[in-house]
Design a protein around this motif. Structure first.
Motif, PDB file in Angstrom:
ATOM      1  N   VAL A 128      11.599  19.498  48.983  1.00 24.65           N
ATOM      2  CA  VAL A 128      11.459  18.905  50.317  1.00 24.65           C
ATOM      3  C   VAL A 128      10.435  17.781  50.285  1.00 24.65           C
ATOM      4  CG1 VAL A 128      10.821  19.367  52.713  1.00 24.65           C
ATOM      5  CG2 VAL A 128      12.151  21.047  51.429  1.00 24.65           C
ATOM      6  N   ARG A 129       9.381  17.971  49.521  1.00 19.58           N
ATOM      7  CA  ARG A 129       8.338  16.945  49.450  1.00 19.58           C
ATOM      8  C   ARG A 129       7.874  16.740  48.019  1.00 19.58           C
ATOM      9  NH1 ARG A 129       5.724  13.815  52.604  1.00 19.58           N
ATOM     10  NH2 ARG A 129       3.691  13.002  52.060  1.00 19.58           N
ATOM     11  N   PHE A 130       7.845  15.477  47.598  1.00 19.72           N
ATOM     12  CA  PHE A 130       7.331  15.097  46.284  1.00 19.72           C
ATOM     13  C   PHE A 130       6.070  14.260  46.496  1.00 19.72           C
ATOM     14  CE2 PHE A 130      11.615  16.235  45.373  1.00 19.72           C
ATOM     15  CZ  PHE A 130      11.661  16.619  44.048  1.00 19.72           C
ATOM     16  N   GLY A 131       4.997  14.596  45.764  1.00 18.33           N
ATOM     17  CA  GLY A 131       3.730  13.921  46.004  1.00 18.33           C
ATOM     18  C   GLY A 131       3.349  12.869  44.982  1.00 18.33           C
ATOM     19  N   GLY A 132       3.805  13.027  43.746  1.00 14.07           N
ATOM     20  CA  GLY A 132       3.352  12.120  42.694  1.00 14.07           C
ATOM     21  C   GLY A 132       4.061  10.779  42.709  1.00 14.07           C
ATOM     22  N   GLY A 133       3.335   9.709  42.389  1.00 15.56           N
ATOM     23  CA  GLY A 133       3.922   8.375  42.328  1.00 15.56           C
ATOM     24  C   GLY A 133       3.289   7.553  41.223  1.00 15.56           C
ATOM     25  N   MET A 134       4.018   6.533  40.774  1.00 18.02           N
ATOM     26  CA  MET A 134       3.498   5.703  39.676  1.00 18.02           C
ATOM     27  C   MET A 134       4.094   4.304  39.793  1.00 18.02           C
ATOM     28  SD  MET A 134       3.801   6.422  35.570  1.00 18.02           S
ATOM     29  CE  MET A 134       5.591   6.300  35.527  1.00 18.02           C
ATOM     30  N   ASN A 135       3.278   3.295  39.543  1.00 17.93           N
ATOM     31  CA  ASN A 135       3.782   1.931  39.443  1.00 17.93           C
ATOM     32  C   ASN A 135       3.407   1.394  38.057  1.00 17.93           C
ATOM     33  OD1 ASN A 135       0.994   1.766  40.215  1.00 17.93           O
ATOM     34  ND2 ASN A 135       1.311  -0.398  40.630  1.00 17.93           N
ATOM     35  N   GLY A 136       3.700   0.154  37.788  1.00 14.06           N
ATOM     36  CA  GLY A 136       3.431  -0.407  36.472  1.00 14.06           C
ATOM     37  C   GLY A 136       4.463  -0.007  35.433  1.00 14.06           C
ATOM     38  N   VAL A 137       5.626   0.449  35.884  1.00 19.78           N
ATOM     39  CA  VAL A 137       6.684   0.853  34.965  1.00 19.78           C
ATOM     40  C   VAL A 137       7.393  -0.394  34.428  1.00 19.78           C
ATOM     41  CG1 VAL A 137       8.849   2.128  34.733  1.00 19.78           C
ATOM     42  CG2 VAL A 137       6.993   3.047  36.155  1.00 19.78           C
ATOM     43  N   GLU A 138       7.643  -0.421  33.145  1.00 18.46           N
ATOM     44  CA  GLU A 138       8.326  -1.552  32.508  1.00 18.46           C
ATOM     45  C   GLU A 138       9.772  -1.181  32.192  1.00 18.46           C
ATOM     46  OE1 GLU A 138       6.967  -4.519  32.103  1.00 18.46           O
ATOM     47  OE2 GLU A 138       5.032  -3.843  32.913  1.00 18.46           O
ATOM     48  N   TRP A 139      10.687  -2.140  32.373  1.00 19.66           N
ATOM     49  CA  TRP A 139      12.088  -1.948  32.009  1.00 19.66           C
ATOM     50  C   TRP A 139      12.682  -3.292  31.576  1.00 19.66           C
ATOM     51  CZ3 TRP A 139      10.373  -1.805  37.094  1.00 19.66           C
ATOM     52  CH2 TRP A 139      10.880  -2.781  37.950  1.00 19.66           C
ATOM     53  N   ASP A 152       7.384  -5.044  41.031  1.00 24.72           N
ATOM     54  CA  ASP A 152       6.509  -3.911  40.753  1.00 24.72           C
ATOM     55  C   ASP A 152       6.857  -2.818  41.753  1.00 24.72           C
ATOM     56  OD1 ASP A 152       4.648  -2.289  39.645  1.00 24.72           O
ATOM     57  OD2 ASP A 152       2.906  -3.271  40.545  1.00 24.72           O
ATOM     58  N   LEU A 153       7.455  -1.769  41.276  1.00 24.55           N
ATOM     59  CA  LEU A 153       7.927  -0.697  42.136  1.00 24.55           C
ATOM     60  C   LEU A 153       7.030   0.529  42.013  1.00 24.55           C
ATOM     61  CD1 LEU A 153      11.743  -0.843  41.277  1.00 24.55           C
ATOM     62  CD2 LEU A 153      10.605  -1.901  43.235  1.00 24.55           C
ATOM     63  N   VAL A 154       6.965   1.291  43.109  1.00 21.68           N
ATOM     64  CA  VAL A 154       6.343   2.611  43.053  1.00 21.68           C
ATOM     65  C   VAL A 154       7.465   3.633  42.890  1.00 21.68           C
ATOM     66  CG1 VAL A 154       5.045   4.350  44.309  1.00 21.68           C
ATOM     67  CG2 VAL A 154       4.355   1.969  44.447  1.00 21.68           C
ATOM     68  N   PHE A 155       7.433   4.345  41.777  1.00 22.11           N
ATOM     69  CA  PHE A 155       8.429   5.376  41.500  1.00 22.11           C
ATOM     70  C   PHE A 155       7.843   6.743  41.852  1.00 22.11           C
ATOM     71  CE2 PHE A 155       9.700   1.893  38.792  1.00 22.11           C
ATOM     72  CZ  PHE A 155      11.091   1.934  38.781  1.00 22.11           C
ATOM     73  N   THR A 156       8.640   7.548  42.568  1.00 18.65           N
ATOM     74  CA  THR A 156       8.280   8.950  42.737  1.00 18.65           C
ATOM     75  C   THR A 156       8.489   9.656  41.398  1.00 18.65           C
ATOM     76  OG1 THR A 156       8.974   8.931  45.047  1.00 18.65           O
ATOM     77  CG2 THR A 156       8.797  11.071  43.984  1.00 18.65           C
TER      78      THR A 156
END
Length: 781
Positions: free
Chosen positions: A493-504, A512-516
C-alpha cells in the motif's frame, strides 16, 4: 428598558407561534451545524499550541528539484544536527528523531505493541512533554534507559510506580524505565508511546555518517528573535557545502504551521488541512445564513400584519429607534432559544459525527473560550437575522398604515424570492458536491490495482522472524490452502524508499528521475499477483539475479524508452523484466517509476497468498500456529492487503460524509423556510382559492396556483448553480490524476431531488387549502 423590550418580544413570539416555531427549528439546526464546525476548526487550530517554545521551533525540510518534478519532504541526513550545533549560532537546540513504529514492549507476561521512536536528549528541550517522574533529558543520555508515557505505564504496571522497573524491548534489549511523561495530547502532531535513546539507534545504522542518505527528522529550536529568512539562507549554504547534490535545498519550516499548512507544491507551501477547515467554515457560515434568510423572509412576509402595530406605536410617540430595538430584541430572543436547542442538538449529534468523520477529540462545551465564541455566534446571527425586518418594518409611515395606503409590496416579494433563490443556490451546490465526491470515491475504490489484493495476507516481521524467512516459507507452503509465500521491504500500500541519480543508456543531462525502490524476495511478483509485461521474474535458476532488477511500466515511460528493455542496465544492475504498473502510495495518482531489487536478507513484511474458499479462516489459524512456533516471543499480527488499501480512503470518505450531512441540513433549513412561507401564502390567498373553487377550479389547478411561486426560485437557483458547481468540481477533480468525468445526470439528479423536496414541502399547505371547505373562508362575506 431592555427588560421591557424582551417582555414585548416574548409576547410577540407567543402570538405568532407557527412562524416562531419554524424560525427556532431552522436556526437551531443552523446553530448545531455552526457549533460542530466551530469545534472541529478550533480543535485543528489547537494542534501543538501547548509547546512552550512553539514560535521558536522548526522542522528541517528538504526540497529536491528534479527534471520532471519537485519534491519536498522531512527526511534529512544523519550528520546534519551536529553541524547545526557547531556552525549556525542561531540554533539553540537540535535533535534527531527516527521513528520505529509499533514495537513489542514486555513486562513479565504482559506484552504490548507501542508506538516507539529514537530521539536525542534535546528533543525534550525543544518539545514540551511534561515529566511526571524522572528527567527525560538525562534518560536519553543513557544507553540502557527509556521514557514511557503515563498510559503505557498503567498498561504494563497496573498503576504501580514504573520508575526503575525493567522492560524488554523486542525480546532483545532489557531497558530500565527512568522517566514517565504525561500522555501525548490528542492535538499533537508528534505522537509516540515510548522514547528510546538515539544512542541505541546509532550502532546499527552506518548511514548516519552520510550526507547523501536522508532518513531522519531533524528538529531545532532557535535563539529568540531569530529571522527565518537569515536562518534559511545559512541552512541552504551549509547544505550545499556538505553534500554533492546541488539541487537539494534545506530550509526550516515553522512547527506552528506544520499541521494546517503541511502540503507543498513546487517547493512552496500549498495548503493542507487548512483548505478543509476553510471549506467547513464556509459551509457553516452558509448554513447559518440560510437560517437567517428564513427569519427575514417570514418577518417581511408578515409585514402587512405588523404594519398596523408599527403605525399605532409611532402615532403614540414611539420613535424609529425604539421600534428597531424592539424587532432586534425579538430576533435576539428567538435566536437565543434556538441557540439553547442547537447546543442540545450538537451534543446529541457530536458522537455520531465524530465516528462518521473519523475524528477523535472530546470538546468541552463549558470551556470559557468555546462559550464566548458560541455566544458571539448567537449575537451576530440574531442581529443579522433581525436587521432587515427591523429596518424594513420600522420605516412604515403611521398615516399610510392606518389609512391602508401601504404599497402592494412587490419589492418585498421580489426580495423574498431573491433570498429563497440564494438559499437554494447554496443547497443545490452542496448536493452536487456530495454527488460528485461520492461518485469519485466509488470510482477510485474500485480502481484496478494492478495486483490481486483478495486473500493476500501481510504479516509484519517482528524481532528475529525476518531472518527466518526461508524456514517460515517452507513450513507455510506445507499447509493446505497456502498458494504462495514471499517478502518485501514495504507493505504494497505504501512504499517509502526513493533514489535519484540513476544512470541508463540514452539518459540526457536534463533527465533526473526519482525512482521508488522496492526490495523483495523470490516469488514476490507471483504472490502479490502482478503481471509481467516483458522478461521474467527473479528466479533461483539464475545465480546472477542478485545483480539484476525489475522495473515498472511507468519507469519505461519516464525514461522515454521503448520495449523491449530487458538486458539494459540501470547503474550496475541489468533489467530482466518489466512489471505492469500497480497502484501504491496515492490511490488517486498515477504510479511513479519503480525499481525492484532482489533482497534475500532481512525484510519487514511477509506476504502469504491463500486460496479463496470457505476454509480461509481455518487456513489463517494454521498460519498463526506456524508463525508463533517460529517466533514464539511475539503476538501474531496480520493484515489483509485489501483492508489496508481501503483505509487510504478514510479522509476522502469522511469529507464526503460531512458534505452530505451539511448539505442535508442546508436543504432542511431551506425547506423549513418554504414551509413557513407557503403556510403564510396559503392563509393570505385562502379567499381567492375558495372563490376559484366555487367557480369550478379543480384541486390540481389550485395546488399549482399556490406552488408555482415557490418553484420558480428553486428552478432559477438550479440554473444559476449548475454551471458554478460544475466549474468548481472540474477544478477539484483535475487535482487528481485518476478521476471521474462530470456527467449530465449528476446535475439532473441534484436538481430533480431538490425540486421534489421543495414540492413536497410546499404541497402540504397548498393541498390543505385547496381541499378546505370554501364556506370556512367566505362566511365573513
Amino acid at each position: 428598558m431592555i427588560k421591557s423590550y424582551f417582555k414585548m418580544a416574548w409576547r410577540n413570539l407567543l402570538k405568532n407561534k407557527v412562524s416562531s416555531f419554524i424560525n427556532i427549528c431552522g436556526l437551531s439546526v443552523g446553530f448545531a451545524t455552526g457549533i460542530i464546525i466551530l469545534l472541529v476548526v478550533l480543535d485543528e487550530g489547537s494542534y501543538d499550541k501547548f509547546h512552550v517554545h512553539l514560535k521558536d521551533t522548526y522542522l528541517l525540510m528538504r526540497t529536491q528539484y528534479l527534471s520532471e518534478e519537485t519534491k519536498t519532504g522531512t527526511a534529512t541526513p544523519g550528520p546534519l544536527a551536529a553541524s547545526l550545533r557547531a556552525e549556525i549560532p542561531e540554533v539553540k537546540y537540535a535533535a534527531r528523531v527516527a521513528f520505529a513504529g509499533d514495537q513489542l514492549v514486555r513486562n513479565g507476561d504482559k506484552s504490548t505493541y507501542e508506538d516507539c521512536m529514537y530521539a536525542e536528549p534535546d528533543f525534550f528541550n525543544i518539545m514540551s512533554f511534561p515529566a511526571l517522574e524522572g528527567n527525560p533529558l538525562a534518560v536519553l543520555r543513557e544507553p540502557d534507559a527509556i521514557v514511557i508515557t503515563e498510559r503505557t505505564a498503567k498498561k504494563l504496571f497496573n498503576g504501580e510506580n514504573a520508575i526503575g522497573k525493567m522492560l524488554v524491548f523486542n525480546n532483545l534489549l532489557t531497558l530500565k524505565v527512568a522517566a514517565v511523561i504525561r500522555d501525548v495530547p490528542l492535538n499533537s502532531t508528534s505522537r509516540f508511546d515510548v522514547v528510546l535513546p538515539f544512542l541505541l539507534f546509532e550502532p546499527g545504522s552506518p548511514r548516519l555518517s552520510k550526507w547523501d542518505d536522508n532518513h531522519l527528522q531533524t528538529w531545532i529550536q532557535t535563539q529568540p528573535n531569530t529571522r527565518l529568512d537569515v536562518l534559511n539562507t545559512k541552512l541552504k549554504n551549509l547544505f550545499l557545502q556538505k553534500q554533492d547534490e546541488k539541487n537539494n535545498i534545506l530550509f526550516a519550516y515553522p512547527f506552528a504551521d506544520l499541521h494546517l499548512h503541511g502540503q507543498f507544491s513546487n517547493g512552496k507551501p500549498s495548503g493542507g488541512i487548512i483548505d478543509i477547515m476553510m471549506l467547513l467554515g464556509c459551509i457553516g457560515v452558509f448554513v447559518l445564513l440560510i437560517a437567517c434568510i428564513n427569519f427575514m423572509n417570514l418577518s417581511t412576509a408578515r409585514s402587512q400584519q405588523r404594519a398596523r402595530e408599527v403605525g399605532i406605536r409611532k402615532a403614540m410617540g414611539a420613535n424609529r429607534k425604539r421600534i428597531i430595538l424592539q424587532f432586534l430584541s425579538e430576533a435576539l430572543l428567538l435566536s437565543f432559544l434556538a441557540l439553547l436547542l442547537g447546543v442540545v442538538l450538537a451534543q446529541l449529534a457530536l458522537p455520531g459525527f465524530m465516528r462518521m468523520a473519523g475524528r477523535d477529540f472530546k470538546p468541552d462545551l463549558l470551556n470559557w473560550r468555546i462559550c464566548g465564541l458560541v455566544l458571539g455566534l448567537w449575537l451576530v446571527t440574531g442581529l443579522l437575522a433581525g436587521s432587515y425586518p427591523a429596518f424594513y418594518l420600522s420605516r412604515f409611515e403611521p398615516v399610510k398604515v392606518l389609512k391602508n395606503l401601504l404599497p402592494a409590496g412587490e419589492g418585498g416579494r421580489l426580495l423574498r424570492k431573491g433570498l429563497v433563490t440564494f438559499q437554494f443556490v447554496i443547497s443545490i451546490f452542496l448536493v452536487i458536491t456530495t454527488i460528485v465526491i461520492f461518485r469519485q470515491l466509488h470510482y477510485v475504490e474500485r480502481r484496478p490495482l494492478g495486483y490481486n489484493p483478495e486473500n493476500l495476507i501481510e504479516i509484519p516481521a517482528r524481532g528475529g522472524m525476518k531472518d527466518k524467512f526461508d524456514l517460515l516459507k517452507n513450513e507455510l507452503l506445507q499447509l493446505p490452502g497456502v498458494k504462495s509465500v514471499s517478502a518485501g521491504g514495504d507493505n504494497l500500500v505504501r512504499f517509502g524508499g526513493g533514489m535519484n541519480g540513476v544512470e541508463w543508456p540514452g539518459k540526457t543531462a536534463d533527465q533526473d528521475l526519482v525512482f521508488t525502490i522496492a526490495n523483495v524476495q523470490y516469488d514476490w511478483v507471483k504472490t502479490v499477483g502482478l503481471k509481467m509485461v516483458e522478461g521474467r521474474d527473479f528466479s533461483r535458476a539464475y545465480g546472477a539475479d542478485s545483480f539484476t532488477c525489475l522495473i515498472n511500466e511507468a519507469a519505461v515511460k519516464s525514461m522515454h524508452l521503448k520495449m523491449p528493455v530487458a538486458g539494459m542496465k540501470l547503474n550496475n544492475n541489468a533489467v530482466i523484466g518489466v512489471v505492469q504498473d500497480f497502484v501504491y502510495n496515492d490511490p488517486t495518482g498515477t504510479p511513479r517509476p519503480m525499481i525492484i531489487y532482489l533482497n534475500t536478507g532481512s525484510l519487514d513484511h511477509f506476504f502469504v497468498r491463500i486460496e479463496n474458499n470457505e476454509n480461509w479462516q481455518e487456513c489463517l489459524s494454521k498460519i498463526e500456529r506456524v508463525v508463533k512456533k517460529i517466533n514464539p516471543g511475539y503476538p501474531f499480527e496480520f493484515n489483509f492487503t485489501k483492508e489496508e488499501y481501503q483505509k487510504r480512503f478514510n479522509v476522502i470518505r469522511s469529507i464526503g460524509y460531512m458534505a452530505n450531512t451539511f448539505g442535508g441540513m442546508a436543504i432542511f433549513i431551506s425547506c423549513m423556510g418554504l414551509f413557513g412561507l407557503s403556510a403564510f401564502l396559503a392563509e393570505r390567498r385562502s379567499k381567492e382559492v375558495s372563490i376559484r373553487k366555487v367557480l369550478g377550479a379543480d384541486i390540481g389547478k389550485l395546488w399549482f396556483l399556490l406552488c408555482k411561486d415557490f418553484l420558480k426560485p428553486v428552478l432559477v437557483a438550479f440554473i444559476l448553480t449548475a454551471p458554478l458547481a460544475g466549474w468548481v468540481m472540474q477544478k477539484l477533480l483535475h487535482t487528481m490524476d485518476y478521476h471521474i468525468e462530470l456527467s449530465w445526470w449528476m446535475f439532473v439528479l441534484a436538481g430533480v431531488s431538490t425540486i421534489l423536496v421543495a414540492i413536497i414541502t410546499v404541497s402540504f399547505h397548498g393541498i390543505k387549502t385547496a381541499l378546505a371547505n370554501p364556506v370556512k373562508f367566505l362566511q365573513a362575506e
